[in-house]
Scaffold this active site. Structure first.
Site, PDB file in Angstrom:
ATOM      1  N   SER A 291       0.804  -1.312   0.153  1.00 56.42           N
ATOM      2  CA  SER A 291      -0.115  -0.147   0.010  1.00 56.42           C
ATOM      3  C   SER A 291       0.938   1.229   0.050  1.00 56.42           C
ATOM      4  O   SER A 291       2.035   1.316   0.114  1.00 56.42           O
ATOM      5  CB  SER A 291      -1.019   0.106   1.303  1.00 56.42           C
ATOM      6  N   CYS A 292       0.290   2.454  -0.160  1.00 57.55           N
ATOM      7  CA  CYS A 292       1.098   3.846  -0.015  1.00 57.55           C
ATOM      8  C   CYS A 292       1.704   3.865   1.297  1.00 57.55           C
ATOM      9  O   CYS A 292       2.626   4.377   1.220  1.00 57.55           O
ATOM     10  CB  CYS A 292       0.087   4.818  -0.605  1.00 57.55           C
TER      11      CYS A 292
END
Length: 482
Positions: A291-292
């Site tokens: 994920s970011c």
């Protein structure tokens, strides 16, 4: 008494700097489009950058080096580079200019010094270009399309060949997709040219044909019919998350590898520059770029775990609202996310704490995490509250992170900021995965509790991490000098 330049002298000085910046821009373009050599300045992109922006970037050198650079020192280094035969590479001209300045290299020895400094640049194997398919064309998909086209250069690395959507691609839909690619409310206008070819269901981007393929199921597509071979499919739909579902992409003719732009189950979750060396590219064909938030916090945690050790901690993410929230109050399957995103701070769950253990196994069970979605459309902040194994001071921990942003394997991932006025809109467009807010760092009196504030552009910074990982798994990563 020192001489204070007159107004006319100041004007002439700035004109000289602008002219030097324009000359640098010409060299940057020549090296990139003719030799696939990309010049950056302390990891800041220089391709298609204006002269005024380049002059503004000079301030970056004051953060990372004792003696700041001027535009003429950078230009001289670039001019010497242009005289060398170079293989495809990514070269930090700021770092190179600092080395030249450090060793007081004179003009006569400049080319030889650079040749020695870049030893190995012409020893890498010839890159075999790889086709890329974007499966999905949402926020991340469009940013990846921009970056893939901007970085096409002489076509020796990743080549965007097709975009897959689940909806029909009639003339009206194609025009809408072209408009969304061309204009963006957050990231501004795409500098390139986008044209619709409705007859062939394609977008012509900077003269390059990109096919728009409509398909309900990934296994229904024959990419070879479009001349696409051994493609990397980057799935940014979020519809498929585990190995079994993502394996359906490999049933498509012309697909060789799959990369998910979200946390995945049963597949390697990779944060580039932290654990990409753990994957077996011969045996594995499906990967996750995590994920970011995981990409933002893992580089920082990797530095601290390696240098001082982490006993335990909590990660609180102040995250911009996303497309899965409601614009106005309405039903939502998840708690709180049904309330108007642009009007409320919304507490929600995040798996970032547990996800880190997939990237850094030594931190398994040591971190908790939560998130608050806030009314900004992009730009997020991770607050790392950590109990360390070794005592440390504010100055020591900031220096650890500053050094990591300048030397070593994490220089693309970590940016170090000493700006006391930094706010979320300032970090939009940063290619770094993590931006350390040094003035905000807190350390307890006993030196065992550390609170770090780490900014990240959860769209643009993450997209660049996806690009870095894509180049790695496809084997087209060039020689780099940082």
């Amino acid at each position: 008494m020192s001489h204070k330049p007159s107004f006319d002298e100041e004007i002439k000085s700035y004109q000289a700097q602008q002219n030097a910046a324009v000359s640098l821009i010409q060299i940057v373009s020549n090296l990139w489009y003719n030799q696939a050599v990309e010049l950056v300045f302390f990891r800041n992109q220089l391709i298609d950058v204006k002269s005024s922006s380049i002059l503004n970037l000079l301030s970056e050198s004051t953060v990372l080096a004792e003696k700041p650079l001027n535009i003429f020192e950078i230009l001289h280094a670039a001019q010497a580079l242009e005289r060398l035969p170079l293989s495809p590479a990514r070269i930090d001209i700021g770092k190179l200019a600092l080395q030249i300045k450090k060793y007081h290299v004179d003009h006569a020895q400049l080319v030889n010094f650079i040749r020695d400094e870049l030893k190995g640049i012409n020893q890498q194997q010839e890159l075999k270009p790889r086709d890329v398919v974007l499966y999905g064309f949402g926020r991340i998909g469009r940013l990846l399309a921009r970056e893939l086209i901007n970085k096409a250069g002489s076509g020796q690395q990743l080549r965007l060949r097709a975009i897959v959507t689940r909806d029909a691609n009639d003339a009206k839909s194609l025009l809408k997709r072209a408009t969304l690619l061309k204009t963006d409310s957050i990231h501004g206008e795409f500098e390139g040219k986008v044209r619709v070819d409705a007859e062939n269901q394609s977008l012509i981007i900077n003269g390059i044909t990109v096919h728009l393929i409509s398909a309900k199921q990934p296994e229904d597509i024959d990419y070879t019919a479009y001349g696409i071979q051994d493609a990397l499919v980057i799935d940014n739909t979020g519809a498929f998350r585990d190995k079994q579902e993502l394996s359906r992409h490999l049933l498509s003719k012309g697909t060789l590898q799959v990369l998910l732009t979200a946390p995945g189950k049963g597949i390697p979750n990779i944060v580039y520059a932290v654990n990409e060396k753990d994957i077996d590219l011969q045996e594995q064909h499906i990967f996750s770029a995590a994920s970011c938030t995981t990409n933002a916090i893992s580089p920082i945690l990797a530095v601290l775990e390696n240098k001082i050790g982490i006993e335990k901690g909590h990660i609180e993410t102040i995250h911009s609202y996303t497309n899965d929230q409601n614009l106005v109050d309405n039903m939502h399957k998840k708690s709180r996310r049904g309330r108007a995103a642009a009007l409320n701070m919304v507490i929600t769950e995040t798996g970032a704490g547990s996800a880190v253990s997939k990237v850094l196994p030594s931190l398994a069970g040591k971190l908790t995490s939560n998130a608050i979605r806030v009314p900004v459309p992009n730009g997020s902040l991770a607050i790392l509250n950590l109990e360390t194994k070794s005592k440390i001071t504010v100055d020591e921990i900031n220096e650890l992170l500053r050094a990591a942003s300048f030397h070593g394997e994490l220089v693309e991932q970590i940016k170090f900021s000493k700006d006391n006025e930094l706010v979320s809109s300032d970090i939009i467009g940063s290619t770094a995965a993590s931006i350390v807010d040094a003035p905000a760092t807190i350390v307890s009196a006993d030196g065992r509790n550390v609170i770090l504030y780490v900014w990240y552009d959860n769209e643009y910074g993450y997209s660049h991490q996806v690009m870095r990982l894509s180049r790695h798994i496809t084997g087209v990563r060039r020689y780099t000098y940082y």
